[in-house]
Design an enzyme around this catalytic site. Structure first.
Site, PDB file in Angstrom:
ATOM      1  N   LEU A  78       0.840  -1.196   0.000  1.00 22.22           N
ATOM      2  CA  LEU A  78       0.000   0.000   0.000  1.00 22.22           C
ATOM      3  C   LEU A  78       0.876   1.247   0.000  1.00 22.22           C
ATOM      4  CD1 LEU A  78      -3.213   0.560   2.094  1.00 22.22           C
ATOM      5  CD2 LEU A  78      -1.553   2.385   1.808  1.00 22.22           C
TER       6      LEU A  78
ATOM      7  N   HIS B 233       7.676   1.731  11.403  1.00 19.30           N
ATOM      8  CA  HIS B 233       8.211   3.024  10.984  1.00 19.30           C
ATOM      9  C   HIS B 233       7.207   4.100  11.408  1.00 19.30           C
ATOM     10  CE1 HIS B 233       9.432   6.255   8.204  1.00 19.30           C
ATOM     11  NE2 HIS B 233      10.599   5.650   8.158  1.00 19.30           N
TER      12      HIS B 233
END
Length: 338
Positions: free
Chosen positions: A127, A231
């Site tokens: 994505l 992240h």
């Protein structure tokens, strides 16, 4: 401005390649390599063309399109069964408890064990939303439309689904986890290993990675501190996955140490709540906000819209959504509340 998610075509290569160059690394499913991306699109074309509704080794690629301009501004992928072409490796966090009667002491050691536990699962991944479009809930449309696609093609997907989140990448584009664990054995930087994996698969991990568990206490502080952490740009994605019923169960990526989330496919919220209705009318002015999808395989499209279930069990939708989905009265659509 209206956006619709649709099946990717081979002529979407250039806009997908341009987006891949913006990822900053760590996106194994979206490498900035034309040949690798072209191979993905070719594989997706074969998956969309396959007519039998059975579980296979398919990869579907979807793209987000500005319906007014035709520009591709985002993409996502679905894999029906991972680990079929080459092993699907993960590290799993485990604990080894040992006790000494003489010292009257119990020691619990945390380990990273190389496993293929998740082989055979379906995967949602790849994505990416163009930085210029990160507003208006388009990331949510990309993410949740994948689950509508699964619900509409349920027999093509496994009973368990996973999602890998990118781990911590430092300002140099390196991975503290890779440097502290696998990098010691491979003589390759994280960027080199990640790119090689994206293009050639991870059989080299099987060939060279030590099979013995790694004691976490023996890693340096930088590597230990990032195990299982997403992240910063992926924290919202992790929250969305949790809202869908995914959970972190101690599996981490072998390259960057990012968390792998898993769920039972039929317990994913958007799969469970997806409903099919026949459209009665397309002139709804006020209704429940929803993600609405239509079509099958290469004719699949999804978009935001408004819906209202009629007393007869049919559906009323707004004109803008109907136009984006290319549907009208009598057509079947699937939807889930936004």
């Amino acid at each position: 401005m209206t956006f619709a998610l649709r099946a990717a075509r081979t002529d979407d290569l250039e806009p997908i390649y341009e987006m891949a160059k913006l990822t900053g690394g760590g996106f194994t499913n979206l490498p900035p390599d034309r040949d690798a991306l072209s191979a993905k699109l070719d594989r997706a074309a074969k998956a969309f063309a396959r007519t039998d509704d059975t579980l296979g080794d398919d990869q579907f690629v979807l793209v987000l399109e500005n319906t007014a301009t035709g520009e591709v501004r985002g993409t996502c992928q679905l894999f029906t069964q991972v680990g079929q072409q080459w092993p699907f490796y993960s590290y799993r966090l485990t604990t080894l408890t040992q006790h000494s009667q003489e010292l009257n002491r119990t020691v619990r050691a945390e380990l990273l064990s190389l496993v293929t536990d998740l082989e055979g699962c379906s995967e949602v991944g790849g994505l990416f939303l163009h930085p210029g479009e990160r507003a208006g809930g388009l990331g949510l449309l990309l993410a949740r439309s994948r689950y509508l696609f699964i619900a509409m093609h349920r027999l093509r997907f496994a009973d368990r689904v996973l999602a890998e989140l990118r781990g911590i990448i430092d300002e140099r584009g390196g991975s503290p986890f890779w440097d502290g664990v696998a990098g010691r054995f491979f003589g390759m930087s994280f960027q080199e290993a990640d790119y090689f994996n994206a293009i050639n698969g991870n059989q080299f991990i099987a060939d060279l990675m030590p099979k013995h568990p790694v004691y976490i206490a023996m890693l340096d502080d930088d590597a230990r501190s990032v195990i299982g952490l997403p992240h910063p740009s992926g924290r919202a994605a992790m929250k969305m996955l949790e809202n869908e019923g995914f959970a972190y169960e101690g599996y981490v990526d072998i390259f960057d140490g990012g968390p792998t989330m898993t769920a039972r496919t039929d317990q994913v919220k958007s799969v469970t709540e997806a409903r099919a209705h026949q459209i009665e009318r397309c002139d709804l002015e006020y209704g429940e906000r929803a993600i609405i999808a239509a079509g099958r395989l290469d004719s699949f499209r999804s978009a935001y819209g408004m819906r209202e279930v009629t007393p007869e069990g049919t559906l009323a939708v707004d004109e803008t959504a109907a136009r984006a989905l290319r549907v009208g009265p009598g057509d079947e659509v699937w939807s889930v509340a936004r």
